[in-house]
Design a protein around this motif. Structure first.
Motif, PDB file in Angstrom:
ATOM      1  N   GLU A   1       0.850  -1.191  -0.140  1.00  0.00           N
ATOM      2  CA  GLU A   1       0.193   0.273  -0.522  1.00  0.00           C
ATOM      3  C   GLU A   1       0.977   1.381   0.178  1.00  0.00           C
ATOM      4  O   GLU A   1       0.788   2.318  -1.114  1.00  0.00           O
ATOM      5  CB  GLU A   1      -0.752  -0.212   0.871  1.00  0.00           C
ATOM      6  CG  GLU A   1      -1.893   1.076   0.986  1.00  0.00           C
ATOM      7  CD  GLU A   1      -3.221   0.601   1.995  1.00  0.00           C
ATOM      8  OE1 GLU A   1      -3.992   1.857   2.773  1.00  0.00           O
ATOM      9  OE2 GLU A   1      -3.438  -0.215   3.140  1.00  0.00           O
TER      10      GLU A   1
ATOM     11  N   THR B   1       2.207   1.704  -3.522  1.00  0.00           N
ATOM     12  CA  THR B   1       1.744   1.805  -4.542  1.00  0.00           C
ATOM     13  C   THR B   1       0.873   3.576  -4.256  1.00  0.00           C
ATOM     14  O   THR B   1       1.328   3.714  -5.204  1.00  0.00           O
ATOM     15  CB  THR B   1       0.405   1.499  -4.310  1.00  0.00           C
ATOM     16  OG1 THR B   1       0.974  -0.342  -4.875  1.00  0.00           O
ATOM     17  CG2 THR B   1      -0.099   1.438  -5.108  1.00  0.00           C
ATOM     18  N   ALA B   2       1.314   3.879  -3.038  1.00  0.00           N
ATOM     19  CA  ALA B   2       1.348   5.630  -3.267  1.00  0.00           C
ATOM     20  C   ALA B   2       2.123   6.234  -3.430  1.00  0.00           C
ATOM     21  O   ALA B   2       2.286   6.578  -3.520  1.00  0.00           O
ATOM     22  CB  ALA B   2       0.564   5.815  -1.665  1.00  0.00           C
TER      23      ALA B   2
ATOM     24  N   ALA C   1       1.913   6.050  -7.504  1.00  0.00           N
ATOM     25  CA  ALA C   1       1.068   7.268  -7.982  1.00  0.00           C
ATOM     26  C   ALA C   1       1.382   8.442  -7.893  1.00  0.00           C
ATOM     27  O   ALA C   1       1.269   9.423  -8.524  1.00  0.00           O
ATOM     28  CB  ALA C   1       0.210   6.526  -6.974  1.00  0.00           C
TER      29      ALA C   1
ATOM     30  N   ASP D   1      -7.496   9.197  -9.308  1.00  0.00           N
ATOM     31  CA  ASP D   1      -7.450   8.269  -9.657  1.00  0.00           C
ATOM     32  C   ASP D   1      -7.452   7.501 -10.262  1.00  0.00           C
ATOM     33  O   ASP D   1      -6.480   5.832 -10.578  1.00  0.00           O
ATOM     34  CB  ASP D   1      -9.523   7.827  -9.407  1.00  0.00           C
ATOM     35  CG  ASP D   1     -10.192   8.547 -10.938  1.00  0.00           C
ATOM     36  OD1 ASP D   1      -9.026   9.541 -11.777  1.00  0.00           O
ATOM     37  OD2 ASP D   1     -11.052   8.537 -10.411  1.00  0.00           O
TER      38      ASP D   1
ATOM     39  N   ARG E   1      -3.595   6.359  -8.815  1.00  0.00           N
ATOM     40  CA  ARG E   1      -3.611   5.302  -8.353  1.00  0.00           C
ATOM     41  C   ARG E   1      -4.110   3.925  -8.485  1.00  0.00           C
ATOM     42  O   ARG E   1      -3.471   2.801  -8.938  1.00  0.00           O
ATOM     43  CB  ARG E   1      -4.894   5.407  -7.057  1.00  0.00           C
ATOM     44  CG  ARG E   1      -4.151   6.727  -6.660  1.00  0.00           C
ATOM     45  CD  ARG E   1      -5.802   6.683  -4.985  1.00  0.00           C
ATOM     46  NE  ARG E   1      -6.338   6.708  -5.561  1.00  0.00           N
ATOM     47  CZ  ARG E   1      -7.211   8.302  -5.319  1.00  0.00           C
ATOM     48  NH1 ARG E   1      -6.240   9.223  -5.089  1.00  0.00           N
ATOM     49  NH2 ARG E   1      -8.220   8.510  -5.655  1.00  0.00           N
TER      50      ARG E   1
END
Length: 230
Positions: free
Chosen positions: A129, A132-133, A136, A149, A152
């Protein structure tokens, strides 16, 4: 007279699974599923004072080891393999209470392993998590006009554990600019252009990429500009 070529039964406390029907030389009961040789004569487990033991087949090394540790008395069980001309281990005889204690120890270990796997899974999920953040955020730094979005979604797809995609590569884990751009280009190619339809219609990968190159470049140029917040 030539000596027998049949190997001797292993020494020590050993019970044999006979290949032919045998009767106990003491109580005359038979056929015997297991026997013990005393002075060359077959004895049933009861006559050999081993009737209180239970059979644990081979296969679970940890359980066998612990059952023998817990049991005051243990007996190796063997059977003769004619093809290999040797006795082979089939399991052990141990005290029933000892087997129960060994099983409890193994179950406790299995529960500990299950809990450790659950902790590791939660740790990996948290790491994924966070990564991924970060991926992004890097997409939005390079392409500030990309919808949040969408950034992400691209990051989650590119960095999925076990996927082999660019986000899992060394360059991707380092968040290099080239790896991030590659992930964005791949996403645009599949989502924002007719690339997949061209492949389905029979176009080669190189031809399909050539035909949609301008469309990909157009999307990237638009995303590379600051988002209009007015």
């Amino acid at each position: 007279m030539a000596p027998s070529s049949t190997p001797r039964v292993p020494s020590g406390l050993v019970a044999v699974q006979p290949l032919r029907s045998k009767r106990c030389a003491g109580c005359r009961r038979g056929p015997l599923p297991l026997l013990v040789l005393e002075d060359g004569a077959p004895r049933c487990l009861h006559c050999a004072d081993l009737g209180h033991l239970v059979f644990l087949p081979r296969g679970d090394t940890a359980l066998t080891r612990r059952a023998r540790e817990e049991s005051t008395l243990s007996v190796v069980v063997v059977r003769f393999n004619r093809r290999r001309s040797r006795y082979e281990r089939q399991g052990v005889l141990v005290e029933e209470a000892a087997l129960a204690r060994a099983e409890a120890r193994c179950l406790a270990d299995a529960e500990a392993r299950r809990r450790r796997r659950a902790r590791d899974a939660r740790r990996r999920a948290a790491e994924d998590e966070r990564f991924t953040a970060a991926f992004a955020a890097e997409i939005l730094r390079l392409f500030p006009g990309c919808p949040a979005d969408r950034a992400r979604a691209i990051a989650a797809h590119a960095s999925a554990r076990g996927s082999g995609r660019v986000g899992r590569s060394a360059a991707g884990r380092a968040l290099t600019e080239g790896a991030v751009i590659s992930a964005v280009v791949a996403a645009v190619r599949h989502v924002d252009t007719p690339y997949d339809q061209l492949l389905m219609s029979g176009a080669s990968r190189f031809e399909a990429r050539w035909r949609i190159a301008a469309g990909v470049e157009s999307v990237l140029r638009g995303w590379a500009e600051e988002a209009d917040v007015g």
